[in-house]
Design an enzyme around this catalytic site. Structure first.
Site, PDB file in Angstrom:
ATOM      1  N   THR A 145      73.672  42.408  56.268  1.00 55.84           N
ATOM      2  CA  THR A 145      73.129  41.311  55.454  1.00 55.84           C
ATOM      3  C   THR A 145      72.450  41.877  54.217  1.00 55.84           C
ATOM      4  O   THR A 145      71.820  42.931  54.304  1.00 55.84           O
ATOM      5  CB  THR A 145      72.062  40.548  56.276  1.00 55.84           C
ATOM      6  OG1 THR A 145      72.726  39.911  57.349  1.00 55.84           O
ATOM      7  CG2 THR A 145      71.301  39.539  55.448  1.00 55.84           C
ATOM      8  N   ARG A 173      77.310  29.470  64.860  1.00 58.32           N
ATOM      9  CA  ARG A 173      76.251  30.432  65.187  1.00 58.32           C
ATOM     10  C   ARG A 173      75.419  30.769  63.940  1.00 58.32           C
ATOM     11  O   ARG A 173      75.950  31.007  62.864  1.00 58.32           O
ATOM     12  CB  ARG A 173      76.886  31.698  65.757  1.00 58.32           C
ATOM     13  CG  ARG A 173      75.898  32.820  66.105  1.00 58.32           C
ATOM     14  CD  ARG A 173      75.802  33.838  64.999  1.00 58.32           C
ATOM     15  NE  ARG A 173      74.965  34.980  65.367  1.00 58.32           N
ATOM     16  CZ  ARG A 173      74.501  35.865  64.498  1.00 58.32           C
ATOM     17  NH1 ARG A 173      74.786  35.750  63.216  1.00 58.32           N
ATOM     18  NH2 ARG A 173      73.753  36.859  64.894  1.00 58.32           N
ATOM     19  N   THR A 196      67.747  43.264  58.681  1.00 57.92           N
ATOM     20  CA  THR A 196      69.186  43.150  58.901  1.00 57.92           C
ATOM     21  C   THR A 196      69.484  43.790  60.254  1.00 57.92           C
ATOM     22  O   THR A 196      68.818  44.745  60.657  1.00 57.92           O
ATOM     23  CB  THR A 196      69.997  43.784  57.743  1.00 57.92           C
ATOM     24  OG1 THR A 196      71.378  43.856  58.118  1.00 57.92           O
ATOM     25  CG2 THR A 196      69.519  45.162  57.364  1.00 57.92           C
ATOM     26  N   GLY A 197      70.442  43.233  60.958  1.00 54.25           N
ATOM     27  CA  GLY A 197      70.736  43.745  62.292  1.00 54.25           C
ATOM     28  C   GLY A 197      71.182  42.626  63.193  1.00 54.25           C
ATOM     29  O   GLY A 197      71.709  41.612  62.720  1.00 54.25           O
TER      30      GLY A 197
HETATM   31  N1  ASP Z   1      71.341  39.682  60.830  1.00 53.36           N
HETATM   32  C1  ASP Z   1      72.661  39.139  60.603  1.00 53.36           C
HETATM   33  C2  ASP Z   1      72.980  38.145  61.663  1.00 53.36           C
HETATM   34  O1  ASP Z   1      72.617  38.324  62.809  1.00 53.36           O
HETATM   35  C3  ASP Z   1      73.721  40.169  60.615  1.00 53.36           C
HETATM   36  C4  ASP Z   1      73.546  41.240  59.618  1.00 53.36           C
HETATM   37  O2  ASP Z   1      72.442  41.670  59.330  1.00 53.36           O
HETATM   38  O3  ASP Z   1      74.573  41.650  59.097  1.00 53.36           O
HETATM   39  O4  ASP Z   1      73.666  37.194  61.348  1.00 53.36           O
END
Ligand code: ASP
Length: 300
Positions: A145, A173, A196-197
């Protein structure tokens, strides 16, 4: 003092543009929108905006959010489809008194009513990746993200995120990225943070709010990221990478993965890519070598 920080190397071109804007006295909002839109518009980044990887129904559903650190106003979109720049819609929603968080068809209807550009967000490259992945059927758990925090020379701060979320996620989702306090938070009197994660885990600990709260207690952005991540890791194992900047332009980051990177620029620092070491009792920030950078660019 001005400053801007964003997750991942993909933010570099956007941070270049945004830092010029901040240097010319533009607002943190203008800078943050420029940085995030640059990533949303680039089809080579397949975790954000145009070219983002689809859900299990082969649809690109995007999440985005914007928070104004002066008045704590927030706008968020979840699972929005076929709108070119979800971050602009989120920012627009932050001016509303009610209905600040819209999802799915409602978010798209609002975006069209307000004149935001429609775009088919699914690229051939993303379709190819989908066809390949369908053979395995498990959602992708990695993360990419864009989360961004900006500080302008009037001492205003804002935070924003944009993502197409997890590859092969279920239709509808929504992860942490549009959730206030989880994917992002900003308070101009203190600072801002973004995550992010694995959204399903990050939201359980409201990671971004936690970092800002720790900064309000006097922790530096670096120590606040580390302390928040160490407390996350006692119970949660999902990928989690964090960035923060305080209202003096000091910054920090922490991660529980091996290859997290971010880009930062301030009045005293030209746009710079940092890598972050996986946390033990702390995370270290270090400059990438040429080989790492060229391998990464070749991969993109
Ligand atoms: N945090 C984002 C999610 O769970 C994914 C990402 O960071 O790429 O949608």
């Amino acid at each position: 003092m001005w400053g801007i920080i964003a997750t991942w190397v993909m933010a570099k071109d956007g941070i270049d543009k945004a830092s010029k804007l901040l240097n010319d006295n533009s607002s943190c909002k203008e800078a943050l929108l420029a940085a995030i839109k640059d990533v949303e518009d680039n089809p080579d980044f397949w975790s954000v905006g145009y070219g983002g990887l689809p859900n299990e129904d082969k649809e690109v559903e995007c999440d985005a959010a914007y928070m104004n650190g002066d008045n704590l106003k927030v706008g968020c979109v979840g699972a929005i489809k076929d709108i070119a720049n979800p971050i602009e819609v989120a920012e627009h929603l932050s001016h509303e008194d009610l209905n600040n968080f819209l999802t799915g068809d409602g978010a798209k209807k609002y975006a069209i009513e307000k004149g935001f550009m429609e775009r088919d967000m699914l690229t051939q490259k993303a379709i190819n990746a989908y066809e390949e992945k369908k053979k395995f059927s498990k959602p992708y758990r990695g993360h990419d993200t864009i989360g961004c925090i900006a500080l302008d020379s009037n001492n205003s701060m804002c935070a924003g995120t944009s993502t197409s979320g997890l590859f092969m996620k279920r239709k509808g989702r929504i992860g942490d990225s549009p959730l206030i306090g989880s994917g992002y938070y900003a308070d101009s009197l203190i600072g801002g943070a973004a995550a992010t994660g694995l959204g399903e885990d990050i939201m359980k600990k409201c990671m971004s709010y936690e970092i800002v709260r720790l900064m309000s207690e006097g922790y530096s952005p670096q120590k606040a990221c580390e302390k928040a991540l160490l407390s996350y890791s006692t119970k949660l194992k999902g990928d989690c990478s964090l960035i923060a900047m305080n209202n003096k332009g000091e910054f920090g980051a922490a991660t529980n993965i091996d290859d997290f990177s971010f880009v930062v620029a301030t009045q005293n620092l030209k746009p710079t890519i940092y890598r972050v070491s996986r946390i033990t009792d702390h995370s270290e920030l270090y400059l990438p070598d040429e080989k790492w950078l060229s391998d990464l660019l070749a991969h993109i």
